[in-house]
Design a protein around this motif. Structure first.
Motif, PDB file in Angstrom:
ATOM      1  N   MET A  66     127.238-121.535 107.468  1.00 50.46           N
ATOM      2  CA  MET A  66     126.507-121.379 108.832  1.00 50.46           C
ATOM      3  C   MET A  66     124.980-121.586 108.873  1.00 50.46           C
ATOM      4  O   MET A  66     124.437-122.056 109.824  1.00 50.46           O
ATOM      5  N   ILE A  67     124.453-121.365 107.660  1.00 48.36           N
ATOM      6  CA  ILE A  67     122.911-121.777 107.631  1.00 48.36           C
ATOM      7  C   ILE A  67     122.884-123.374 107.644  1.00 48.36           C
ATOM      8  O   ILE A  67     121.946-123.702 108.408  1.00 48.36           O
ATOM      9  N   ALA A  68     123.703-124.034 107.120  1.00 49.89           N
ATOM     10  CA  ALA A  68     123.528-125.442 107.130  1.00 49.89           C
ATOM     11  C   ALA A  68     123.675-125.985 108.546  1.00 49.89           C
ATOM     12  O   ALA A  68     123.369-127.209 108.843  1.00 49.89           O
ATOM     13  N   LYS A  69     124.142-125.307 109.566  1.00 47.61           N
ATOM     14  CA  LYS A  69     124.222-125.633 110.889  1.00 47.61           C
ATOM     15  C   LYS A  69     122.695-125.866 111.473  1.00 47.61           C
ATOM     16  O   LYS A  69     122.658-126.410 112.421  1.00 47.61           O
ATOM     17  N   GLU A  70     121.930-125.188 110.756  1.00 45.89           N
ATOM     18  CA  GLU A  70     120.399-125.199 111.111  1.00 45.89           C
ATOM     19  C   GLU A  70     119.516-125.617 110.233  1.00 45.89           C
ATOM     20  O   GLU A  70     118.497-126.278 110.540  1.00 45.89           O
ATOM     21  N   ARG A  71     119.795-125.579 108.961  1.00 44.34           N
ATOM     22  CA  ARG A  71     118.831-126.188 107.954  1.00 44.34           C
ATOM     23  C   ARG A  71     119.576-126.907 106.797  1.00 44.34           C
ATOM     24  O   ARG A  71     120.579-127.078 106.861  1.00 44.34           O
ATOM     25  N   THR A  72     118.664-127.894 106.306  1.00 48.51           N
ATOM     26  CA  THR A  72     119.118-128.686 105.083  1.00 48.51           C
ATOM     27  C   THR A  72     119.129-127.700 103.964  1.00 48.51           C
ATOM     28  O   THR A  72     118.248-127.149 103.388  1.00 48.51           O
ATOM     29  N   ILE A  73     120.395-127.574 103.019  1.00 51.78           N
ATOM     30  CA  ILE A  73     120.401-126.859 102.136  1.00 51.78           C
ATOM     31  C   ILE A  73     120.786-127.751 100.714  1.00 51.78           C
ATOM     32  O   ILE A  73     121.553-128.612 100.983  1.00 51.78           O
ATOM     33  N   ILE A  74     120.052-127.202  99.838  1.00 54.44           N
ATOM     34  CA  ILE A  74     120.204-127.832  98.453  1.00 54.44           C
ATOM     35  C   ILE A  74     120.783-126.690  97.547  1.00 54.44           C
ATOM     36  O   ILE A  74     119.929-125.853  97.313  1.00 54.44           O
ATOM     37  N   TYR A  75     122.003-126.779  96.999  1.00 55.52           N
ATOM     38  CA  TYR A  75     122.609-125.884  96.171  1.00 55.52           C
ATOM     39  C   TYR A  75     122.239-126.479  94.682  1.00 55.52           C
ATOM     40  O   TYR A  75     122.406-127.899  94.727  1.00 55.52           O
ATOM     41  N   TYR A  76     122.145-125.908  93.581  1.00 58.55           N
ATOM     42  CA  TYR A  76     122.117-126.125  92.225  1.00 58.55           C
ATOM     43  C   TYR A  76     122.416-125.085  91.343  1.00 58.55           C
ATOM     44  O   TYR A  76     122.389-123.896  91.681  1.00 58.55           O
ATOM     45  N   GLU A  77     123.356-125.492  90.340  1.00 53.58           N
ATOM     46  CA  GLU A  77     123.664-124.415  89.611  1.00 53.58           C
ATOM     47  C   GLU A  77     123.069-124.674  88.130  1.00 53.58           C
ATOM     48  O   GLU A  77     122.818-125.611  87.757  1.00 53.58           O
ATOM     49  N   GLN A  78     122.501-123.427  87.705  1.00 52.04           N
ATOM     50  CA  GLN A  78     121.665-123.514  86.523  1.00 52.04           C
ATOM     51  C   GLN A  78     122.366-123.958  85.353  1.00 52.04           C
ATOM     52  O   GLN A  78     123.744-123.784  85.129  1.00 52.04           O
ATOM     53  N   ARG A  79     121.480-124.222  84.285  1.00 52.38           N
ATOM     54  CA  ARG A  79     122.112-124.686  83.138  1.00 52.38           C
ATOM     55  C   ARG A  79     123.115-123.720  82.376  1.00 52.38           C
ATOM     56  O   ARG A  79     123.174-122.437  82.340  1.00 52.38           O
ATOM     57  N   GLY A  80     124.086-124.341  81.937  1.00 51.84           N
ATOM     58  CA  GLY A  80     125.439-123.568  81.464  1.00 51.84           C
ATOM     59  C   GLY A  80     126.210-122.941  82.618  1.00 51.84           C
ATOM     60  O   GLY A  80     126.657-122.019  82.281  1.00 51.84           O
ATOM     61  N   CYS A  81     125.913-122.950  83.863  1.00 47.53           N
ATOM     62  CA  CYS A  81     126.430-122.076  84.897  1.00 47.53           C
ATOM     63  C   CYS A  81     127.346-122.921  85.744  1.00 47.53           C
ATOM     64  O   CYS A  81     126.902-124.022  85.970  1.00 47.53           O
ATOM     65  N   GLY A  82     128.613-122.588  86.209  1.00 48.37           N
ATOM     66  CA  GLY A  82     129.491-123.131  87.154  1.00 48.37           C
ATOM     67  C   GLY A  82     129.811-124.647  86.568  1.00 48.37           C
ATOM     68  O   GLY A  82     130.447-124.797  85.421  1.00 48.37           O
ATOM     69  N   ARG A  83     129.266-125.480  87.391  1.00 50.81           N
ATOM     70  CA  ARG A  83     129.584-126.976  87.246  1.00 50.81           C
ATOM     71  C   ARG A  83     128.517-127.699  86.570  1.00 50.81           C
ATOM     72  O   ARG A  83     128.656-129.033  86.690  1.00 50.81           O
ATOM     73  N   THR A  84     127.558-127.015  86.106  1.00 48.59           N
ATOM     74  CA  THR A  84     126.674-127.610  85.293  1.00 48.59           C
ATOM     75  C   THR A  84     126.781-127.527  83.575  1.00 48.59           C
ATOM     76  O   THR A  84     127.057-126.500  83.287  1.00 48.59           O
TER      77      THR A  84
END
Length: 285
Positions: A52-70
């Motif tokens: 929803m936010i990305a319909k108006e803003r450029t979003i950068i997600y990142y996952e921290q070291r040792g988290c999720g897909r990092t």
């Protein structure tokens, strides 16, 4: 570096980090989203308020070291705040913008404050959703009261705050944690479904490292040195970090607005995504 929407693996401080770009066609100052946990990931946020936010803003997600897909660091204890801030510095260089906006939720809001304090010239403004203050006894008191309010048993009136806090978390089952974190039980179930679908899990390594990092100075005492314009969002029923912690942060920051979302507990991006998005986008405009 990031010219198109999509997922990337980028090496920062020797660790392969998962990064996702959304809404790049909006051509706005990037809003970097910082997840909580500690040790969590963005899988749910990518399916709630994020698009929803990305319909108006450029979003950068990142996952921290040792988290999720990092990837994990080789050193199992290398999860200090200083390590996480250094990783953000590396990401910031890759983005190629002098300043970015930060949106942090739960522990991610606390990390956003640490970033803003340590490298203030990289940050334009802050959005803090259900911010945590891990070092503060107030947060433990909020959680103890929260567990009591949803029916937790066995609270020993003679125990210390730390003993009571630890005992409650040691004995909390899935149903009790969901009651603590959510107001709407159907959305708690949906959150659990997404967690299972993701195949991602929290190793607990970051939490242990942060709890053992006695060298970290009190963030509470440094909040008054953070000058950035800040929006704080908190659910009226947040029993995890809650209005008391959000109010403490609001009172200490130089310029902040505190907004209480009337139908949410700890995750307003899940329980009130449209309202959450409206507040975020209005503030960033």
């Amino acid at each position: 570096m990031f010219k198109e929407n999509g997922e990337y693996q980028v090496t920062i401080n020797g660790i392969s980090h998962w990064v996702k770009v959304e809404g790049i066609e909006r051509a706005t100052m990037p809003m970097v989203v910082i997840h909580g946990g500690p040790g969590g990931n963005h899988y749910v946020f990518e399916r709630t308020a994020g698009p929803m936010i990305a319909k108006e803003r450029t979003i950068i997600y990142y996952e921290q070291r040792g988290c999720g897909r990092t990837d994990k660091p080789e050193d199992g204890g290398a999860y200090r705040i200083a390590d996480l801030v250094e990783d953000f510095k590396g990401l910031h260089l890759l983005l190629g913008w002098e300043e970015v906006d930060l949106l942090g939720y739960s522990f991610g809001a606390e990390l956003a404050l640490e970033i803003a304090y340590t490298i203030p010239n990289t940050v334009n403004s802050l959005v803090l959703s259900a911010p945590s203050m891990m070092q503060s006894p107030l947060q433990k008191l909020v959680q103890i009261a929260g567990f009591a309010s949803v029916g937790a048993k066995g609270i020993d009136s003679g125990a210390t705050i730390e003993e009571t806090y630890q005992a409650l978390w040691d004995h909390a089952d899935t149903a009790m944690v969901d009651k603590l974190l959510f107001q709407d039980s159907s959305l708690a179930a949906m959150n659990r479904k997404w967690w299972e679908e993701s195949g991602l899990f929290n190793t607990g390594l970051m939490m242990r490292a942060l709890e053992n990092d006695i060298s970290r100075p009190s963030l509470e005492e440094r909040l008054s040195d953070i000058p950035h314009s800040t929006l704080i969002l908190v659910g009226a029923f947040d029993r995890n970090t809650g209005i008391p912690v959000a109010s403490l942060i609001h009172d200490r920051l130089q310029q902040s607005a505190l907004t209480i979302l009337s139908k949410s507990a700890h995750f307003p991006d899940i329980e009130e995504p449209e309202v959450f998005t409206r507040y975020v986008c209005s503030f960033l405009r």
